[in-house]
Design a protein around this motif. Structure first.
Motif, PDB file in Angstrom:
ATOM      1  N   LEU A 125       0.835  -1.205   0.000  1.00 17.65           N
ATOM      2  CA  LEU A 125       0.000   0.000   0.000  1.00 17.65           C
ATOM      3  C   LEU A 125       0.868   1.253   0.000  1.00 17.65           C
ATOM      4  CD1 LEU A 125      -2.785  -1.066   2.521  1.00 17.65           C
ATOM      5  CD2 LEU A 125      -2.983  -0.901   0.026  1.00 17.65           C
ATOM      6  N   GLN A 126       1.921   1.226   0.796  1.00 19.10           N
ATOM      7  CA  GLN A 126       2.825   2.375   0.847  1.00 19.10           C
ATOM      8  C   GLN A 126       3.445   2.642  -0.526  1.00 19.10           C
ATOM      9  OE1 GLN A 126       3.711   4.553   3.327  1.00 19.10           O
ATOM     10  NE2 GLN A 126       5.029   5.577   1.872  1.00 19.10           N
ATOM     11  N   PHE A 127       3.936   1.592  -1.158  1.00 23.48           N
ATOM     12  CA  PHE A 127       4.631   1.759  -2.429  1.00 23.48           C
ATOM     13  C   PHE A 127       3.672   2.035  -3.587  1.00 23.48           C
ATOM     14  CE2 PHE A 127       8.055  -1.116  -0.514  1.00 23.48           C
ATOM     15  CZ  PHE A 127       8.817  -0.033  -0.113  1.00 23.48           C
ATOM     16  N   HIS A 128       2.612   1.247  -3.669  1.00 22.06           N
ATOM     17  CA  HIS A 128       1.775   1.279  -4.875  1.00 22.06           C
ATOM     18  C   HIS A 128       0.594   2.228  -4.780  1.00 22.06           C
ATOM     19  CE1 HIS A 128       4.055  -1.929  -6.789  1.00 22.06           C
ATOM     20  NE2 HIS A 128       4.106  -2.516  -5.607  1.00 22.06           N
ATOM     21  N   LEU A 129       0.419   2.865  -3.621  1.00 21.49           N
ATOM     22  CA  LEU A 129      -0.559   3.943  -3.514  1.00 21.49           C
ATOM     23  C   LEU A 129       0.096   5.311  -3.367  1.00 21.49           C
ATOM     24  CD1 LEU A 129      -3.451   2.650  -1.197  1.00 21.49           C
ATOM     25  CD2 LEU A 129      -3.587   3.216  -3.624  1.00 21.49           C
ATOM     26  N   ALA A 130       1.369   5.323  -2.951  1.00 22.03           N
ATOM     27  CA  ALA A 130       1.974   6.614  -2.624  1.00 22.03           C
ATOM     28  C   ALA A 130       3.394   6.776  -3.153  1.00 22.03           C
ATOM     29  CB  ALA A 130       1.956   6.818  -1.106  1.00 22.03           C
ATOM     30  N   ALA A 131       4.301   5.887  -2.770  1.00 25.06           N
ATOM     31  CA  ALA A 131       5.724   6.148  -2.999  1.00 25.06           C
ATOM     32  C   ALA A 131       6.146   6.025  -4.461  1.00 25.06           C
ATOM     33  CB  ALA A 131       6.559   5.203  -2.136  1.00 25.06           C
ATOM     34  N   TYR A 132       5.641   5.009  -5.147  1.00 24.54           N
ATOM     35  CA  TYR A 132       6.066   4.790  -6.524  1.00 24.54           C
ATOM     36  C   TYR A 132       5.390   5.765  -7.474  1.00 24.54           C
ATOM     37  CZ  TYR A 132       8.162   0.226  -5.358  1.00 24.54           C
ATOM     38  OH  TYR A 132       8.935  -0.785  -4.857  1.00 24.54           O
ATOM     39  N   PRO A 133       6.065   6.122  -8.565  1.00 23.65           N
ATOM     40  CA  PRO A 133       5.389   6.898  -9.610  1.00 23.65           C
ATOM     41  C   PRO A 133       4.299   6.042 -10.254  1.00 23.65           C
ATOM     42  CG  PRO A 133       7.538   6.169 -10.364  1.00 23.65           C
ATOM     43  CD  PRO A 133       7.462   5.833  -8.907  1.00 23.65           C
ATOM     44  N   PRO A 134       3.282   6.670 -10.839  1.00 25.07           N
ATOM     45  CA  PRO A 134       2.135   5.914 -11.366  1.00 25.07           C
ATOM     46  C   PRO A 134       2.518   4.759 -12.295  1.00 25.07           C
ATOM     47  CG  PRO A 134       1.639   8.238 -11.358  1.00 25.07           C
ATOM     48  CD  PRO A 134       3.082   8.128 -10.963  1.00 25.07           C
ATOM     49  N   GLU A 135       3.539   4.951 -13.112  1.00 28.33           N
ATOM     50  CA  GLU A 135       3.885   3.905 -14.074  1.00 28.33           C
ATOM     51  C   GLU A 135       4.465   2.656 -13.419  1.00 28.33           C
ATOM     52  OE1 GLU A 135       7.386   6.783 -13.862  1.00 28.33           O
ATOM     53  OE2 GLU A 135       5.187   6.892 -13.928  1.00 28.33           O
ATOM     54  N   LYS A 136       4.910   2.746 -12.182  1.00 28.25           N
ATOM     55  CA  LYS A 136       5.472   1.586 -11.496  1.00 28.25           C
ATOM     56  C   LYS A 136       4.474   0.912 -10.554  1.00 28.25           C
ATOM     57  CE  LYS A 136       9.559   1.334  -9.896  1.00 28.25           C
ATOM     58  NZ  LYS A 136      10.792   1.526  -9.100  1.00 28.25           N
ATOM     59  N   ARG A 137       3.309   1.492 -10.376  1.00 28.67           N
ATOM     60  CA  ARG A 137       2.349   0.955  -9.423  1.00 28.67           C
ATOM     61  C   ARG A 137       1.620  -0.262  -9.985  1.00 28.67           C
ATOM     62  NH1 ARG A 137      -0.205   6.689  -7.123  1.00 28.67           N
ATOM     63  NH2 ARG A 137       1.825   7.540  -6.440  1.00 28.67           N
ATOM     64  N   LYS A 138       1.305  -1.194  -9.108  1.00 30.94           N
ATOM     65  CA  LYS A 138       0.616  -2.420  -9.500  1.00 30.94           C
ATOM     66  C   LYS A 138      -0.716  -2.493  -8.766  1.00 30.94           C
ATOM     67  CE  LYS A 138       4.842  -4.983 -10.523  1.00 30.94           C
ATOM     68  NZ  LYS A 138       5.644  -6.205 -10.250  1.00 30.94           N
ATOM     69  N   PRO A 139      -1.807  -2.161  -9.453  1.00 29.76           N
ATOM     70  CA  PRO A 139      -3.115  -2.150  -8.795  1.00 29.76           C
ATOM     71  C   PRO A 139      -3.512  -3.494  -8.192  1.00 29.76           C
ATOM     72  CG  PRO A 139      -3.209  -1.008 -10.917  1.00 29.76           C
ATOM     73  CD  PRO A 139      -1.874  -1.675 -10.843  1.00 29.76           C
ATOM     74  N   GLU A 140      -3.019  -4.574  -8.765  1.00 33.36           N
ATOM     75  CA  GLU A 140      -3.391  -5.891  -8.249  1.00 33.36           C
ATOM     76  C   GLU A 140      -2.827  -6.115  -6.841  1.00 33.36           C
ATOM     77  OE1 GLU A 140       0.309  -6.581 -10.872  1.00 33.36           O
ATOM     78  OE2 GLU A 140      -1.482  -5.301 -10.837  1.00 33.36           O
ATOM     79  N   LEU A 141      -1.661  -5.525  -6.548  1.00 28.82           N
ATOM     80  CA  LEU A 141      -1.098  -5.650  -5.213  1.00 28.82           C
ATOM     81  C   LEU A 141      -1.872  -4.801  -4.206  1.00 28.82           C
ATOM     82  CD1 LEU A 141       2.738  -5.651  -5.953  1.00 28.82           C
ATOM     83  CD2 LEU A 141       1.218  -7.593  -5.558  1.00 28.82           C
ATOM     84  N   VAL A 142      -2.344  -3.657  -4.651  1.00 27.42           N
ATOM     85  CA  VAL A 142      -3.194  -2.826  -3.797  1.00 27.42           C
ATOM     86  C   VAL A 142      -4.495  -3.555  -3.493  1.00 27.42           C
ATOM     87  CG1 VAL A 142      -4.505  -0.671  -3.666  1.00 27.42           C
ATOM     88  CG2 VAL A 142      -2.188  -0.674  -4.621  1.00 27.42           C
ATOM     89  N   GLU A 143      -5.082  -4.135  -4.515  1.00 29.25           N
ATOM     90  CA  GLU A 143      -6.342  -4.862  -4.328  1.00 29.25           C
ATOM     91  C   GLU A 143      -6.163  -6.022  -3.355  1.00 29.25           C
ATOM     92  OE1 GLU A 143      -9.646  -7.295  -7.022  1.00 29.25           O
ATOM     93  OE2 GLU A 143      -8.067  -6.124  -7.987  1.00 29.25           O
ATOM     94  N   ALA A 144      -5.055  -6.746  -3.513  1.00 30.09           N
ATOM     95  CA  ALA A 144      -4.798  -7.876  -2.612  1.00 30.09           C
ATOM     96  C   ALA A 144      -4.612  -7.396  -1.173  1.00 30.09           C
ATOM     97  CB  ALA A 144      -3.562  -8.639  -3.076  1.00 30.09           C
TER      98      ALA A 144
END
Length: 220
Positions: A121-140
């Protein structure tokens, strides 16, 4: 007696520094950055990092943080905190064998039940730039964490706002420093109001603020 803490503030070393501040310990801080953050860890001007031979002589696993407590070397942030609390005593330390068991249990609980998902959540909702985010990890993560958050929320409600012992202890630090990673997912905290109030209280402590100010001053 000399305590040395190896690691950068933008790592799990924050847990150890926060506890050291709470205990009023003097320590030497040796900055060690994660090798993966460097463009060329082998460069002659590279800072001390986790794959550097000098640090591997301290921790052959090549991870931060580590401590050297007057010649006694210890790794793994949660274990370091439990050790320092036991050694120095006071209200932050477990008062008996049962509380020691609870402190270990909650530390392992946070690491196994929450940390991977909270970091995602920290990385893929906030820290990473949008192109590096993985929505499937957020969903999980959003699917997995409501259960543990409910467990913690109930524990805090029944324990007077603390993880164990009816007072602020090392267990609160170890758990809070993992739960903190999930802060970008505000809905999790809205559904667990005792967790939100507890984390806010943890972050209002002077020892945390001193650590966090140093973290904010460190290059990203």
């Amino acid at each position: 007696m000399t305590l040395t803490i190896y690691g950068c503030y933008r790592s799990r070393a924050t847990r150890v520094v926060w506890l050291a501040n709470e205990l009023g310990l003097s320590f030497e801080h040796v900055p060690v950055v994660q090798a993966y953050r460097l463009a060329d860890p082998q460069a002659s001007d590279a800072p001390l990092h986790t794959r550097h031979p000098d640090f591997l002589a301290v921790n052959p696993n090549g991870h931060i943080p580590s401590i050297d407590d007057d010649g006694f070397k210890l790794h793994e942030s949660l274990a370091i905190n439990l050790y320092l609390a036991r050694k120095h005593g006071g209200p932050l330390a477990p008062k008996d064998a049962q509380e020691e068991g609870l402190a270990v249990m909650w530390s392992l609980w946070a690491a196994t039940e929450c940390e991977t998902h909270a970091l995602n959540l920290q990385f893929h909702l906030a820290a990473y730039p949008p192109e590096k985010r993985k929505p499937e990890l957020v969903e999980a993560a959003l699917s997995a964490l409501p259960g543990p958050f409910a467990v913690l929320d109930r524990t805090l409600a029944e324990g007077g706002g603390y993880v164990m012992g009816g007072r602020f202890t090392v267990a609160d630090i170890n758990v809070a420093e993992i739960i903190r990673y999930a802060k970008p997912a505000t809905a999790l905290f809205e559904a667990a109001p005792h967790v939100k109030a507890w984390l806010d209280a943890c972050h209002s402590r002077p020892a945390f603020k001193v650590m966090w100010q140093a973290r904010e001053a460190e290059p990203a």
